[in-house]
Motif scaffolding. Structure first.
Motif: not given
Ligand code: MG
Ligand code: ITT
Length: 244
Positions: A92-94, A104-106, A137-139
């Motif tokens: 999950p990416e906040i 948080e990812k970590c 940027v991914k989205y």
């Molecule tokens: Mg990602």
């Protein structure tokens, strides 16, 4: 205090295959190649990092290109003989600042692995947009494609952008992550080159005539945001996993 030496597993996820002995100072021994993935460190260092023989470090990513670049950078440019196995966990990416997202990812990855975890988050920051799309940027890329991402700036003269990579490393399931950041400055251009990695076709680094996508792997890896962040990560690993 006299430091005692004992063996600590460098990793399984990030395991030492061989050793160029760069980390061994004169008169000290090295055991990197004896069992493939062990090297001597001081007990103080081991306690400091929280890493132990039973807790290997694992790179958690869903992105094979990131993995391939990190592997090549550490091997070819930074001189660390390592092999990396990724674990694909959809982390999950906040929302928020890039550093907080990486942290948080970590934390999430380390809890999922129940041990030392490495993650990476990449941002592409348009100067004209105050840093957006940044970590989102991914989205943008998924919905607009490289062409649309270039057209976003049509009404702006300022085409500058910063590519940023943040590695986050938690040395144990509950440890506070260490961050290692790298940036490359450039500009957003009409897409050129290969279409096999994200926004590479629209990012032209300053001082270069080619986009990332027109460069060879070696050319990109020598100047990229990921290379700069990985160099800092490698420095940390050397300092905490080397024979002193
Ligand atoms: Mg990602
Ligand atoms: O599982 P993780 O590691 O999060 O992998 P991801 O693909 O979701 O990656 P990010 O969350 O960091 O999102 C960054 C986006 O930018 C892309 N990207 C990352 N590094 C890049 C690079 O060096 N060149 C071009 N595009 C890149 C990547 O494909 C994503 O679309």
């Amino acid at each position: 205090m006299q430091r005692q030496r004992h063996l600590v597993c460098f990793s399984v996820g990030l395991s030492v295959l061989g050793c160029r002995h760069r980390h061994v100072s004169a008169g000290r021994y090295c055991c990197c190649h004896s069992r493939g993935r062990f090297r001597a460190v001081s007990t103080r260092t081991a306690m400091l990092t929280g890493l132990s023989q039973h807790k290997p470090l694992t790179f958690v990513t869903s992105n094979e290109k990131k993995l391939a670049e990190l592997r090549a950078i550490l091997r070819d440019l930074v001189g660390m003989e390592v092999t990396i196995e990724a674990r694909h966990i959809d982390l999950p990416e906040i929302q928020g600042e890039a550093e907080d997202i990486a942290r948080e990812k970590c934390r999430y990855a380390a809890r999922a692995i129940q041990g030392p975890a490495l993650v990476e988050d990449t941002q592409l920051c348009y100067h004209a947009f105050g840093g957006l799309p940044g970590p989102y940027v991914k989205y943008f890329l998924r919905n607009l494609g490289p062409e649309g991402m270039e057209k976003l700036l049509a009404a702006w003269d300022d085409k500058r952008a910063t590519a940023q990579c943040i590695f986050a490393l938690a040395v144990d399931a509950d440890a506070e992550p260490h961050l290692f950041t790298g940036q490359t400055l450039g500009r957003i251009v009409v897409p050129r080159g290969k279409r096999n990695f994200g926004w590479d076709p629209i990012f032209q680094p300053d001082g270069h005539e080619k986009t990332y996508a027109e460069m060879s792997e070696g050319e990109k890896n020598a100047i990229s945001h990921r290379f700069r962040a990985a160099s800092r990560l490698a420095e940390f690993l050397r300092n905490h996993y080397t024979t002193r």
